[in-house]
Design a protein around this motif. Structure first.
Motif, PDB file in Angstrom:
ATOM      1  N   PHE A  95       0.804  -1.210   0.000  1.00  9.87           N
ATOM      2  CA  PHE A  95       0.000   0.000   0.000  1.00  9.87           C
ATOM      3  C   PHE A  95       0.841   1.265   0.000  1.00  9.87           C
ATOM      4  CE2 PHE A  95      -2.790   3.403   1.319  1.00  9.87           C
ATOM      5  CZ  PHE A  95      -3.886   3.168   0.520  1.00  9.87           C
ATOM      6  N   CYS A  96       1.642   1.493   1.036  1.00 14.66           N
ATOM      7  CA  CYS A  96       2.408   2.740   1.069  1.00 14.66           C
ATOM      8  C   CYS A  96       3.627   2.668   0.146  1.00 14.66           C
ATOM      9  CB  CYS A  96       2.818   3.103   2.492  1.00 14.66           C
ATOM     10  SG  CYS A  96       3.705   1.815   3.334  1.00 14.66           S
ATOM     11  N   TYR A 121      -7.057   6.607   1.099  1.00 20.41           N
ATOM     12  CA  TYR A 121      -6.185   7.323   0.178  1.00 20.41           C
ATOM     13  C   TYR A 121      -6.812   8.597  -0.405  1.00 20.41           C
ATOM     14  CZ  TYR A 121      -2.901   8.258  -3.551  1.00 20.41           C
ATOM     15  OH  TYR A 121      -2.008   8.855  -4.376  1.00 20.41           O
ATOM     16  N   SER A 122      -7.902   8.479  -1.098  1.00 18.07           N
ATOM     17  CA  SER A 122      -8.474   9.615  -1.826  1.00 18.07           C
ATOM     18  C   SER A 122      -9.423  10.422  -0.937  1.00 18.07           C
ATOM     19  CB  SER A 122      -9.234   9.107  -3.051  1.00 18.07           C
ATOM     20  OG  SER A 122      -9.912  10.165  -3.689  1.00 18.07           O
ATOM     21  N   LYS A 123      -9.334  11.731  -1.032  1.00 26.44           N
ATOM     22  CA  LYS A 123     -10.225  12.589  -0.258  1.00 26.44           C
ATOM     23  C   LYS A 123     -11.687  12.326  -0.615  1.00 26.44           C
ATOM     24  CE  LYS A 123      -6.996  16.253   0.821  1.00 26.44           C
ATOM     25  NZ  LYS A 123      -6.683  17.666   0.752  1.00 26.44           N
ATOM     26  N   LYS A 124     -11.970  11.956  -1.861  1.00 28.48           N
ATOM     27  CA  LYS A 124     -13.351  11.688  -2.256  1.00 28.48           C
ATOM     28  C   LYS A 124     -13.904  10.426  -1.599  1.00 28.48           C
ATOM     29  CE  LYS A 124     -12.620   9.044  -6.508  1.00 28.48           C
ATOM     30  NZ  LYS A 124     -13.131   7.810  -5.968  1.00 28.48           N
ATOM     31  N   ASP A 125     -13.017   9.538  -1.143  1.00 32.67           N
ATOM     32  CA  ASP A 125     -13.439   8.306  -0.483  1.00 32.67           C
ATOM     33  C   ASP A 125     -13.569   8.463   1.030  1.00 32.67           C
ATOM     34  OD1 ASP A 125     -13.681   6.733  -2.782  1.00 32.67           O
ATOM     35  OD2 ASP A 125     -11.546   6.220  -2.764  1.00 32.67           O
ATOM     36  N   ARG A 126     -13.150   9.597   1.549  1.00 35.75           N
ATOM     37  CA  ARG A 126     -13.242   9.810   2.991  1.00 35.75           C
ATOM     38  C   ARG A 126     -14.683  10.140   3.382  1.00 35.75           C
ATOM     39  NH1 ARG A 126      -7.593  13.097   3.300  1.00 35.75           N
ATOM     40  NH2 ARG A 126      -6.346  11.361   2.524  1.00 35.75           N
ATOM     41  N   ASN A 127     -15.016   9.908   4.620  1.00 30.68           N
ATOM     42  CA  ASN A 127     -16.366  10.133   5.146  1.00 30.68           C
ATOM     43  C   ASN A 127     -17.414   9.270   4.454  1.00 30.68           C
ATOM     44  OD1 ASN A 127     -15.583  12.200   7.058  1.00 30.68           O
ATOM     45  ND2 ASN A 127     -15.228  13.493   5.266  1.00 30.68           N
ATOM     46  N   GLN A 128     -16.988   8.092   4.005  1.00 32.45           N
ATOM     47  CA  GLN A 128     -17.890   7.129   3.373  1.00 32.45           C
ATOM     48  C   GLN A 128     -18.061   5.869   4.222  1.00 32.45           C
ATOM     49  OE1 GLN A 128     -19.389   7.956   0.335  1.00 32.45           O
ATOM     50  NE2 GLN A 128     -18.358   9.900   0.701  1.00 32.45           N
ATOM     51  N   GLY A 129     -17.436   5.840   5.400  1.00 33.53           N
ATOM     52  CA  GLY A 129     -17.526   4.676   6.270  1.00 33.53           C
ATOM     53  C   GLY A 129     -16.407   3.668   6.073  1.00 33.53           C
ATOM     54  N   LYS A 168     -13.669  -3.180  -8.380  1.00 32.58           N
ATOM     55  CA  LYS A 168     -12.728  -3.246  -9.499  1.00 32.58           C
ATOM     56  C   LYS A 168     -11.305  -3.549  -9.054  1.00 32.58           C
ATOM     57  CE  LYS A 168     -15.446  -0.117 -12.320  1.00 32.58           C
ATOM     58  NZ  LYS A 168     -15.477   1.153 -13.037  1.00 32.58           N
ATOM     59  N   GLY A 169     -11.116  -3.756  -7.756  1.00 35.46           N
ATOM     60  CA  GLY A 169      -9.794  -4.067  -7.229  1.00 35.46           C
ATOM     61  C   GLY A 169      -8.942  -2.849  -6.926  1.00 35.46           C
ATOM     62  N   LYS A 170      -9.537  -1.659  -7.034  1.00 36.49           N
ATOM     63  CA  LYS A 170      -8.790  -0.434  -6.727  1.00 36.49           C
ATOM     64  C   LYS A 170      -8.626  -0.296  -5.218  1.00 36.49           C
ATOM     65  CE  LYS A 170      -8.943   4.557  -6.966  1.00 36.49           C
ATOM     66  NZ  LYS A 170      -9.869   5.653  -6.855  1.00 36.49           N
ATOM     67  N   MET A 171      -7.402   0.014  -4.779  1.00 34.58           N
ATOM     68  CA  MET A 171      -7.136   0.196  -3.363  1.00 34.58           C
ATOM     69  C   MET A 171      -7.758   1.502  -2.882  1.00 34.58           C
ATOM     70  SD  MET A 171      -3.256  -1.169  -2.859  1.00 34.58           S
ATOM     71  CE  MET A 171      -2.522  -0.582  -4.375  1.00 34.58           C
ATOM     72  N   ILE A 172      -8.541   1.398  -1.804  1.00 37.07           N
ATOM     73  CA  ILE A 172      -9.205   2.556  -1.231  1.00 37.07           C
ATOM     74  C   ILE A 172      -8.480   3.017   0.029  1.00 37.07           C
ATOM     75  CG2 ILE A 172     -11.333   3.363  -0.145  1.00 37.07           C
ATOM     76  CD1 ILE A 172     -12.812   1.351  -1.965  1.00 37.07           C
ATOM     77  N   GLY A 173      -8.089   2.048   0.849  1.00 45.57           N
ATOM     78  CA  GLY A 173      -7.439   2.376   2.102  1.00 45.57           C
ATOM     79  C   GLY A 173      -6.777   1.160   2.704  1.00 45.57           C
ATOM     80  N   PHE A 174      -6.120   1.365   3.845  1.00 48.91           N
ATOM     81  CA  PHE A 174      -5.488   0.237   4.515  1.00 48.91           C
ATOM     82  C   PHE A 174      -5.395   0.485   6.012  1.00 48.91           C
ATOM     83  CE2 PHE A 174      -1.850   2.910   4.655  1.00 48.91           C
ATOM     84  CZ  PHE A 174      -0.913   2.352   5.507  1.00 48.91           C
TER      85      PHE A 174
END
Length: 158
Positions: free
Chosen positions: A20-21, A87-95, A54-60
């Motif tokens: 990830f990192c 990772y992405s700011k757009k994915d934050r606050n989504q649970g 789709k297998g895209k990494m969102i977080g860890f």
């Protein structure tokens, strides 16, 4: 949050899944981190990557029994969350962060641990405490800009 999956990274699948990192497996830093990870994995370090359909990494999230934490904590029989990141700011606050924390809680319960703890801060490269408070953690200490939060077994739903 449909069709999400959490993949556990192990020394055997690290090159396939990445760390990830350090995503570029051809980077010399990747091999150094993989060797470090192998030693820490034997101590109980777990790294989980949250992916979309789709297998895209969102977080860890990385967590380890507190006895092996590389932060200055004294938390006998607690799981220590070393790092968590969406990772992405757009994915934050989504649970997504809550899903990762729930995974660490599940493992702590399976190991009959006393609870979880985490060090937070408003500074760079470390999670803020609000996500953990939202998930039932309470602040138990502070030193400078760093806060120590914990969630004990039996507390708020355990």
């Amino acid at each position: 949050m449909n069709q999400l999956g959490i993949t556990e990274i192990t020394p055997k699948n690290a090159k396939q899944e990445t760390l990830f990192c350090v995503k570029d497996v051809t980077n010399p830093g990747f091999e150094n981190k993989r060797k470090w990870f192998k030693k820490r994995h034997e101590e109980g370090l777990r790294m989980k990557i949250l992916k979309n359909a789709k297998g895209k990494m969102i977080g860890f999230i990385e967590y380890v029994p507190a006895a092996f934490a590389w932060r200055p904590v004294d938390a006998d029989n607690f799981m220590f969350i070393h790092c968590m990141y969406v990772y992405s700011k757009k994915d934050r606050n989504q649970g997504y962060g809550s899903l990762l924390i729930a995974d660490a809680e599940k493992e702590a319960k399976a190991r009959n641990m006393a609870g979880l703890c985490v060090m937070t801060s408003k500074g760079a490269w470390i999670a803020k405490k609000e996500i953990f408070e939202k998930n039932g953690f309470v602040q138990v200490g502070q030193r400078g800009r760093f806060e120590l939060l914990s969630k004990k077994m039996g507390y708020r739903g355990w």
